[in-house]
Design an enzyme around this catalytic site. Structure first.
Site, PDB file in Angstrom:
ATOM      1  N   GLU A 130       0.725  -1.400   0.186  1.00  0.00           N
ATOM      2  CA  GLU A 130       0.188   0.198  -0.011  1.00  0.00           C
ATOM      3  C   GLU A 130       0.871   0.757   0.160  1.00  0.00           C
ATOM      4  O   GLU A 130       0.408   2.496  -0.277  1.00  0.00           O
ATOM      5  CB  GLU A 130      -0.765  -0.002   1.553  1.00  0.00           C
ATOM      6  CG  GLU A 130      -2.046   0.738   1.292  1.00  0.00           C
ATOM      7  CD  GLU A 130      -3.054   0.171   2.175  1.00  0.00           C
ATOM      8  OE1 GLU A 130      -3.500  -0.573   2.099  1.00  0.00           O
ATOM      9  OE2 GLU A 130      -3.010   0.775   3.570  1.00  0.00           O
TER      10      GLU A 130
ATOM     11  N   LYS B 168     -13.059   2.538  -2.580  1.00  0.00           N
ATOM     12  CA  LYS B 168     -13.927   2.773  -1.573  1.00  0.00           C
ATOM     13  C   LYS B 168     -15.195   3.494  -2.830  1.00  0.00           C
ATOM     14  O   LYS B 168     -16.585   3.320  -2.513  1.00  0.00           O
ATOM     15  CB  LYS B 168     -13.799   3.738  -0.934  1.00  0.00           C
ATOM     16  CG  LYS B 168     -12.526   2.711   0.718  1.00  0.00           C
ATOM     17  CD  LYS B 168     -12.288   3.250   1.384  1.00  0.00           C
ATOM     18  CE  LYS B 168     -10.567   3.293   2.515  1.00  0.00           C
ATOM     19  NZ  LYS B 168     -10.946   4.130   3.740  1.00  0.00           N
TER      20      LYS B 168
ATOM     21  N   HIS C 122       7.290 -27.694   2.444  1.00  0.00           N
ATOM     22  CA  HIS C 122       6.684 -27.593   1.219  1.00  0.00           C
ATOM     23  C   HIS C 122       5.415 -27.633   1.068  1.00  0.00           C
ATOM     24  O   HIS C 122       4.401 -28.281   0.562  1.00  0.00           O
ATOM     25  CB  HIS C 122       6.091 -29.206   2.433  1.00  0.00           C
ATOM     26  CG  HIS C 122       7.342 -29.841   3.202  1.00  0.00           C
ATOM     27  ND1 HIS C 122       7.304 -30.903   3.460  1.00  0.00           N
ATOM     28  CD2 HIS C 122       7.830 -28.983   4.425  1.00  0.00           C
ATOM     29  CE1 HIS C 122       8.345 -31.564   4.228  1.00  0.00           C
ATOM     30  NE2 HIS C 122       8.277 -30.536   5.415  1.00  0.00           N
TER      31      HIS C 122
HETATM   32  O1  PA5 Z   1      -3.933   1.494   5.609  1.00  0.00           O
HETATM   33  C1  PA5 Z   1      -4.543   1.475   5.221  1.00  0.00           C
HETATM   34  O2  PA5 Z   1      -4.520   3.738   5.063  1.00  0.00           O
HETATM   35  C2  PA5 Z   1      -6.032   1.836   5.323  1.00  0.00           C
HETATM   36  O3  PA5 Z   1      -5.958   0.220   5.057  1.00  0.00           O
HETATM   37  C3  PA5 Z   1      -6.638   1.614   5.943  1.00  0.00           C
HETATM   38  O4  PA5 Z   1      -6.209   1.602   7.131  1.00  0.00           O
HETATM   39  C4  PA5 Z   1      -7.837   1.193   5.906  1.00  0.00           C
HETATM   40  O5  PA5 Z   1      -8.639   1.900   3.883  1.00  0.00           O
HETATM   41  C5  PA5 Z   1      -9.446   1.885   6.353  1.00  0.00           C
HETATM   42  O6  PA5 Z   1      -9.130   3.495   6.757  1.00  0.00           O
HETATM   43  P1  PA5 Z   1     -10.623   3.347   7.598  1.00  0.00           P
HETATM   44  O7  PA5 Z   1      -9.697   3.278   9.078  1.00  0.00           O
HETATM   45  O8  PA5 Z   1      -9.916   4.535   7.614  1.00  0.00           O
HETATM   46  O9  PA5 Z   1     -11.830   2.657   8.099  1.00  0.00           O
END
Ligand code: PA5
Length: 532
Positions: free
Chosen positions: A330, A461, A359
């Protein structure tokens, strides 16, 4: 350095090279060995100027610059374990207060002075959150939870109805002794909201009071925060704007579950803080995060051409690869560099654990495609209560398997890194996480991408919200006994994609909301349907 083709040189597995490149800290109880990578001394020398700039950039970030330029935000996860670094007195004080609040609240939950409506102590935690709001807690529970100490944890990190159902089923007899922690930094993410509504319904239908059991972790002023405040939930914890989801494990997101399972959160923060200190070293060769980032960079020719396979030889670290998958992919998986040029960067991460994977896919690693480097993680201390008198000691075998696989990969000229930790505990887990956080930060500087935004996640999203809206629109179009085909619906939805409508009506039909009156699924244009 050649940035278009992969390095086919033979790995130098000599003792001298091992000694030359080995990094170790007694204080941290960690060894890092990059000698089985193809990085050369010339590469290291050539990268030194790039690292000078990268070190400076991270120094600026730590002192409060707007490092996440796209989102106009500071990036402050390093302050979480050393509040003295925070750029203002307000942040310093808030950090201290929040930590005290978490410790105090958890202490009272564990000793029963905060209890349920029937004066019983809480027994379970149901953690609702997705991505960065759940992966850290899942890692902590898997790595550190001890039997019969602290609360038991259950997780809901998806809107799969079967998954939601199964999790509720697991705790249904103990719902009234379950704390429900809803975690969302933005406070508006759909998945945790939907899970929360399902759990709330179940809880209220069982005659329980939601606000006596619900806790929110979110940014101040978010939709979730306002709801928790207005409804007077049991407690609210802050997730500051300057903490990204994937680096939130040393914030309330990680500290609350760690404290509720009886862990020493100070030791966890101390491990992370000490590793931060080590990875601030300005000499590439003396900085473990820089050594790792340089190895990734050279191995994948600055383009992430090789995948990183995480192989912890410890069952309790099995989810570490999943955790790193998010942290690395990410952060580094970006279309644009910081000048707006198209770079399509990234570094793929996968893995489970050794020796189990020996394995499975390790066959390919040794004999097949040369498109990866492995990261072995060894826990040296052999902590267990097994009776090994006259029996084979599993720890000896585990260590033997690790060394054997590492040697076999080197023999096949496949690259690997080895990280050895004296033990697995709060302190060492904190330091391991901090090591990878700083490595990702430095690597992002080398390839010039913003490691702290996630436009792809946000785009997903938005796209999902549009599809969900269309499901409602289609249901509103279908009336009475009238029959429709995909072309009609598309027309009514201002020529909306027929394929998208096909997907939606297939789901409506299989879930008994519409009837197919003519045609078949293999000939989408032949389908006619009506409301059930
Ligand atoms: O690391 C990130 O920014 C994302 O994975 C968020 O944690 C994830 O989209 C969840 O978002 P939020 O905490 O705003 O619900």
């Amino acid at each position: 350095m050649n940035t278009t083709s992969l390095n086919t040189n033979k790995i130098d597995s000599s003792w001298n090279r091992f000694c030359d490149l080995l990094w170790h800290s007694d204080e941290l109880g960690i060894w890092l060995d990059i000698s089985k990578m193809k990085i050369s001394n010339t590469d290291i020398k050539e990268l030194e100027p790039n690292f000078k700039l990268a070190f400076k950039a991270i120094e600026n970030l730590e002192s409060g610059s707007i490092a996440n330029i796209d989102e106009s935000r500071q990036v402050g996860h390093y302050w979480l374990r050393n509040e003295k670094l925070a750029p203002s007195e307000l942040i310093k004080n808030n950090l201290k207060k929040e930590k005290e609040k978490i410790s105090e609240f958890s202490r009272k939950i564990l000793n029963g002075s905060i209890h349920n409506e029937d004066n019983q102590p809480f027994k379970n935690v149901l953690w609702i959150g997705i991505g960065g709001s759940s992966l850290g807690p899942i890692l902590l529970i898997n790595s550190l939870k001890k039997n019969n100490i602290g609360l038991n944890f259950f997780f809901m990190d998806n809107v799969d109805p079967t998954g939601i159902n199964d999790t509720i089923d697991l705790i249904k007899n103990e719902l009234k002794r379950t704390l429900v922690v809803v975690v969302s930094k933005s406070g508006g993410t759909l998945e945790p909201r939907i899970c929360m509504e399902q759990v709330r319904l179940k809880l209220e239908n069982s005659g329980l009071k939601w606000n006596k059991q619900a806790i929110a972790i979110t940014m101040k002023g978010s939709k979730l925060d306002n709801q928790a405040k207005n409804e007077n939930w049991l407690e609210r914890f802050d997730l500051p704007d300057w903490v990204g989801g994937r680096t939130s494990i040393t914030s309330s997101v990680g500290l609350l579950p760690a404290a509720l399972m009886g862990c020493d959160i100070d030791r966890f923060l101390e491990g992370a803080s000490l590793m931060d200190t080590s990875t601030r070293n300005k000499e590439l060769r003396d900085n473990p995060a820089a050594l790792l980032a340089a190895s990734w960079y050279v191995s994948g020719n600055a383009k992430g051409l090789k995948d990183m396979v995480i192989l912890p030889y410890k069952d309790r670290l099995e989810v570490f690869s999943k955790y790193l998958q998010q942290l690395v992919m990410e952060s580094l998986g970006k279309k644009n560099d910081r000048k707006g040029g198209i770079v399509n960067q990234g570094l793929s991460v996968y893995g489970n654990k050794g020796s189990t994977d020996q394995h499975a896919y390790i066959q390919q690693l040794r004999d097949g495609l040369d498109n990866f480097f492995a990261v072995f993680i060894e826990i040296i201390k052999d902590n267990h209560n097994l009776n090994i008198n006259e029996l084979m000691n599993p720890a000896d075998y585990l260590s033997g398997f690790l060394q054997g696989t590492r040697k076999a990969l080197t023999g096949a000229n496949k690259e690997s890194i080895t990280i050895s930790l004296v033990d697995l505990n709060e302190f060492s887990l904190g330091s391991l996480i901090a090591l990878f956080e700083r490595t990702v930060g430095l690597y992002a500087e080398l390839i010039n991408v913003n490691a702290y935004d996630q436009p792809g996640v946000e785009a997903g999203k938005i796209a999902a919200a549009e599809v969900i809206k269309k499901q409602d629109l289609i249901m509103n179009i279908l009336t009475g006994d009238s029959e429709y085909d995909i072309a009609n619906i598309s027309e009514k939805l201002s020529k909306n994609s027929e394929e998208e409508i096909y997907w939606i009506i297939r789901s409506l039909s299989i879930n008994n909301l519409i009837d197919i009156v003519e045609g078949n699924w293999s000939k989408p244009k032949s389908l006619k349907f009506k409301l059930k």
